[in-house]
Design an enzyme around this catalytic site. Sequence first.
Site, PDB file in Angstrom:
ATOM      1  N   CYS A 120       0.826  -1.211   0.000  1.00  0.00           N
ATOM      2  CA  CYS A 120       0.000   0.000   0.000  1.00  0.00           C
ATOM      3  C   CYS A 120       0.863   1.265   0.000  1.00  0.00           C
ATOM      4  O   CYS A 120       0.400   2.333  -0.387  1.00  0.00           O
ATOM      5  CB  CYS A 120      -0.957   0.009   1.190  1.00  0.00           C
TER       6      CYS A 120
ATOM      7  N   HIS B 224      19.133   0.427  -0.733  1.00  0.00           N
ATOM      8  CA  HIS B 224      17.696   0.718  -0.616  1.00  0.00           C
ATOM      9  C   HIS B 224      16.897  -0.562  -0.365  1.00  0.00           C
ATOM     10  O   HIS B 224      16.008  -0.593   0.497  1.00  0.00           O
ATOM     11  CB  HIS B 224      17.202   1.406  -1.885  1.00  0.00           C
TER      12      HIS B 224
ATOM     13  N   SER C  53       9.987   2.369   5.941  1.00  0.00           N
ATOM     14  CA  SER C  53       8.528   2.244   6.052  1.00  0.00           C
ATOM     15  C   SER C  53       7.919   3.490   6.677  1.00  0.00           C
ATOM     16  O   SER C  53       8.611   4.268   7.337  1.00  0.00           O
ATOM     17  CB  SER C  53       8.165   1.035   6.912  1.00  0.00           C
TER      18      SER C  53
END
Lengths: 456, 278
Positions: A50, A100, A110
């Site tokens: 998401c 990354h 996050s």
Amino acid sequence: MNLAILGVNFKTAPLEIRERASLNPQEAGGALVRLSSAYPDAEFVLVSTCNRTELYVAGLDVPERAMELAGFLLKDSDEATRAGLEKHFYVKEGREAARHLLAVTASLDSMVVGEAEIVGQVKQAFTLAAETGAHSRGMTALFEHAFRCAKRVHTETDICRGRVSVSSLAVEFAEKVFEDLGAKTIMIVGAGETAELALKSLVERGAKDVLVLNRSLEKGEALAARHGGRAVRFELLDEYLCKADIVISSTSAPHVVIHAESMRNAMRARRGMPVLLIDIAVPRDIDPAAGDIKDVYLYHIDDLQRVAEGNLARRREAVDKAWCIVEEVTGELVDLFKVRGVGAMMRRLDEHGRVVCDAILGQYMGREKLAGLPEASKEEIRTLAQKIVNKMLAAPRKALREAARNGDWDSYAALAAQLLGLDEYGPDDEGKPDGQDNKTTTAGGARAPTATNRKE
Amino acid sequence: MDVLLATGAAGCYALAALCGILGLTAARPPAGRMAATWMGIGALLLCVVLVLRGVAASCVPVFSRFDALACYVVAVTVVYLATATAGASRRIEGLIAPYLLLALLCGLPAIEGRTNAQPPLQNGWLGLHILLAYAGYAFLTLAGLMAAAYLVQDDNLKHKRLGLLWERLPALETLDHWMGRLVGKGFLLLTGSILLGILLVRRSGGDEQWLTDPKVGATAATWILFAVLVHMRASIGRHGRMMALVTIAGLGCLLFTFVGVHLVADSLHGFVRILPGY
């Protein structure tokens, strides 16, 4: 390994853009199949959650094809739309890309640092790519390092310790009182948003029996329907209190809704079975004296927020240490691929020598003067030719190993490939499974010169 | 040799206690099974000691203070490892290992002593009576330690002490669940042991002296307390803090029955009675 990432995340794009790039597992599988068909020599892993959609690519010049690749990730977009979205996508290459990936998997990138779900999501993406044949050994080593790095970060730092949202804390408290939430009855009094989030978290953890009490029976029924529960008239609160193992209260009442006396009566009926009360309302819905009753555990919103803030502060303190681990593992990855690159280059040199030797010998052995020689003599000539070639290549091999030790690998490898006429994207042993053509990768990160080399 | 091995066993339990306590309180706890591993090794060493002592004395080694406590420690360890393997929480090793270490240290000074059962009682039924007794003690001891953990966790939750200890101890319901199971099994085993004891006494013909034995009285009191506890759980369905308190009271009674009664009175069960020649 020539690794690059093309992606969009919550830092670079608003929700409406991310929604267009958000792919469910089926869509992601389809995208991977199309990507593998379009670029058979490259490897792909697609992570879509998401908060981010990222395409990890090896063996392809991503900056030059960024928008082309973005087309595989976006739903229902044309070229004009894609051009408009360019500013939301980022490209990372080489060491930065590896770093990354490690940071993402370790939950350092996050929205809530330290959230544990991302590791599972990256693992699922990796498995999906393997199932669709979109990646092979090169990516396997990379992602295995990422998972190991995440494990180290989670075990060696406090980055995952403690929950940081009120709703997940409700679950944490419930799990410290009750063994099996699936067998418990959750009562939600009122219909506040935070209370519903807490209820949702509990239902996700297995709670099945949900009672909703609200002054408006209609609203109560709507809330109950959303979470597979049943609505009960608010007036029956005292009657149902003894049945609830977990009570989440969030009404807008200006006075106490659950009195200590009602709780005492309920506990008599429950015969010592513990009850967890979570009061999210302001002013409080539950009489504070209820918390003094044996086997009743009462927490109000301040308690939850205090714990959440403490956990968040601990996570933030742990971030520096976590980044140290990420940098360490990034260095290990770079060295690993450098070693593989050195190995691959040496094999190419050997192959080149063999090819040249075989070509010349093949040409001359067929001639009249040499064709009549005994087999033993021919063998001696072959050995001699191979030794000459090996001797000539010994100095370049030594120089390349020195360069790898001194950190000059990239330039030396590119020069050696040019001088000796090696095919820079020639075969190596990291080809795709199932008999597909060996994909082309460069040795130890050395790349063909490109017009652009965009880094974050 | 047995002194050396027994000291080694105590060392193992000390390491288990350290690992168990660190497991509950340290920011970076030791690996999950270290405490259980050390307890297992300690129990093995104690078994070797008991076998050596039994062979040397030509009798089952349970009658001296050291032997009795060593058997007790081994029994509790075995039952704990079995329940831990079956899925009970391992996090209360921080309570169990120190307790067992203490029990063993109480027995070590008496390692030189030896006793044996009275001749009329020396038969297979006695062995079974003793085995059931120790098994019952082990289950009930573990239940008591689970109850102690329950009270600690209850206190943490009640007073919102939400630190490492709260995080690491199991859920209240888990502790309550295992308390109930352990009490049930322990009570059955204790009952079996008592019934066998009555049978043995009948067969040996010494009813009157055994009826007035302090240990028999203490055992009866312990049995009644656990019977009430089992009834409250099984028939009335009681749970929670009250049950934990009663279980700990039961453990107290049990310890008095097992050890305490010998310190305050002479008992026919006594392991303070040293046989001539030892």
